[in-house]
Design an enzyme around this catalytic site. Structure first.
Site, PDB file in Angstrom:
ATOM      1  N   GLY A  71     -72.619 -49.786 -33.019  1.00  0.00           N
ATOM      2  CA  GLY A  71     -72.901 -48.983 -31.905  1.00  0.00           C
ATOM      3  C   GLY A  71     -71.885 -47.984 -31.568  1.00  0.00           C
ATOM      4  O   GLY A  71     -70.864 -48.226 -32.192  1.00  0.00           O
ATOM      5  N   GLN A  73     -70.379 -47.944 -28.705  1.00  0.00           N
ATOM      6  CA  GLN A  73     -69.298 -48.495 -28.331  1.00  0.00           C
ATOM      7  C   GLN A  73     -68.853 -50.030 -28.763  1.00  0.00           C
ATOM      8  O   GLN A  73     -68.386 -50.826 -28.311  1.00  0.00           O
ATOM      9  CB  GLN A  73     -69.730 -48.709 -26.764  1.00  0.00           C
ATOM     10  N   SER A  74     -69.044 -49.967 -30.174  1.00  0.00           N
ATOM     11  CA  SER A  74     -68.697 -51.084 -31.083  1.00  0.00           C
ATOM     12  C   SER A  74     -67.193 -51.740 -30.699  1.00  0.00           C
ATOM     13  O   SER A  74     -66.503 -50.970 -31.008  1.00  0.00           O
ATOM     14  CB  SER A  74     -69.033 -51.240 -32.375  1.00  0.00           C
ATOM     15  N   ASN A  75     -67.059 -52.808 -30.167  1.00  0.00           N
ATOM     16  CA  ASN A  75     -65.845 -53.408 -29.950  1.00  0.00           C
ATOM     17  C   ASN A  75     -65.202 -53.723 -31.391  1.00  0.00           C
ATOM     18  O   ASN A  75     -63.696 -53.556 -31.840  1.00  0.00           O
ATOM     19  CB  ASN A  75     -65.841 -54.677 -29.393  1.00  0.00           C
ATOM     20  N   CYS A  77     -65.803 -52.181 -34.350  1.00  0.00           N
ATOM     21  CA  CYS A  77     -65.264 -50.788 -35.047  1.00  0.00           C
ATOM     22  C   CYS A  77     -64.163 -50.454 -34.289  1.00  0.00           C
ATOM     23  O   CYS A  77     -63.165 -50.125 -35.071  1.00  0.00           O
ATOM     24  CB  CYS A  77     -66.455 -49.770 -34.846  1.00  0.00           C
TER      25      CYS A  77
END
Ligand code: PLP
Length: 342
Positions: A71, A73-75, A77
């Site tokens: 997403g 806001q992916s942690n 990534c």
């Protein structure tokens, strides 16, 4: 325990602490916290434990580029983007949804760390993103590079090792503290932390049960996911695992406990009880949860504890909550917090 190739990327071991003041509100149940939000400053959270194995595997295969997805806001990534910068590897992120006009939180950090980002529509994402990843891999090869694809949340049979290794760390924590918890609790999103803890619990005999609170999908989904991921892990690492007590589990017979009821309006969307829980824990203990993962799981845990015999922690004395990180996800939702006198 024998492990496959692993890089030393996370600050380990993380502390295991008792939430003294907060536990007083819970009628005799002690809540402990494994502070995996302290695995690093910028690379904080659970994903870095998995990436220790995934990036080691990428390097073993001679890759100089990492491709991953998630997403906006992916942690995961964000952790991959920063680790790539630290290790001198190129990182390409495939993010789900439209490019935000003003970058914030994790996405802002992806940009600072120099990741190359593509945005794919949420519609059709499930089939489109692996195809696009293969296209990027082919393009890398033409350009004389080699790209390794890490799936969403690094939740595959390689990343599974992250929370098996974390389980070994927990076994040492519990021994030192003379603790035998009733349950270990985690948020579950792509399933790898949950599945790793389930396997780790078989091998290291940590607690009566692993309870996961889903922040996306459903209990049925995570049930299937855990069994599939664990079966693939057993096949891939059969040689390494030979003779390891607890590793020969029948994946079909495992109990996968996913407690539903706390997802709210959907993945990534907080709701008032979650925002209140974040405030309550921050003010009682100085520990910060996030509205996407840990806030929902912690709220769910507290609510189930307060249900007493009706809840999923009936009879529990000590419960260990894995703080899987996510702090940077608070800021994009900060307008939802209210600070009027309550
Ligand atoms: C990814 C993530 C989780 C969920 O872990 P999975 O292994 O993907 O299920 C929980 N908390 C935070 C903060 C995360 O970033």
């Amino acid at each position: 325990m024998l492990y496959p190739p692993r890089l030393d990327l996370a600050n380990l071991p993380t502390p295991l602490v008792k939430l003294e003041r907060f536990s007083e509100r819970l009628g005799g149940v002690n809540v402990w916290m494994k502070r995996d939000e302290m695995t690093g400053v910028e690379v904080s959270g659970n994903k870095i434990r998995k990436l220790e194995f995934c990036i080691a595997e990428a390097q073993r295969q001679g890759c100089d580029t990492l491709i991953t997805c998630g997403g906006i806001q992916s942690n995961h990534c964000r952790a991959t983007a920063i680790m790539g910068a630290r290790l001198g590897m190129k990182v390409q992120l495939i993010l789900r949804g439209e490019e935000p006009k003003i970058p914030s939180g994790n996405h802002f950090m992806d940009l600072l760390a120099g990741a190359e980002i593509s945005y794919l529509p949420a519609e059709g994402w499930a089939t489109a993103h692996p195809q696009y990843a293969r296209q990027l891999q082919a393009e890398a090869e033409v350009a004389g590079h080699k790209a390794y694809f890490i799936p969403t949340g690094a939740s595959d049979e390689v990343g599974l090792w992250g929370y098996i290794a974390a389980s070994e760390e927990l076994a040492a924590d519990f021994k030192r503290l003379n603790l035998k918890p009733s349950a270990i609790v985690t948020a579950t999103g792509s399933g790898g932390t949950q599945a790793g803890l389930i396997v780790g619990n078989q091998i290291f005999d940590l607690a009566e049960k692993i309870v996961a609170f889903n922040v996306s999908d459903s209990a049925v989904y995570f049930d299937e996911r855990a069994r599939e991921d664990i079966a693939r892990w057993q096949t891939r690492y059969a040689d390494l695992l030979e003779g390891t007590p607890g590793a020969e589990i029948d994946a079909a017979a495992l109990s996968v406990l996913t407690q539903e009821g706390y997802l709210g309006p959907g993945y990534g969307i907080g709701y008032p009880e979650v925002f209140d829980t974040i405030k309550a824990l921050a003010s009682a203990e100085g520990v910060f949860l996030d509205p996407v993962y840990t806030g929902k799981a912690f709220y769910g845990m507290v609510n189930e504890i307060l249900k007493g015999d009706e809840g999923c922690f009936a009879g529990a004395k000590d419960i260990v909550f894995i703080h899987t990180g996510g702090l940077f996800g608070v800021f994009p939702q900060q307008e939802n917090f209210t600070f009027a006198a309550d």
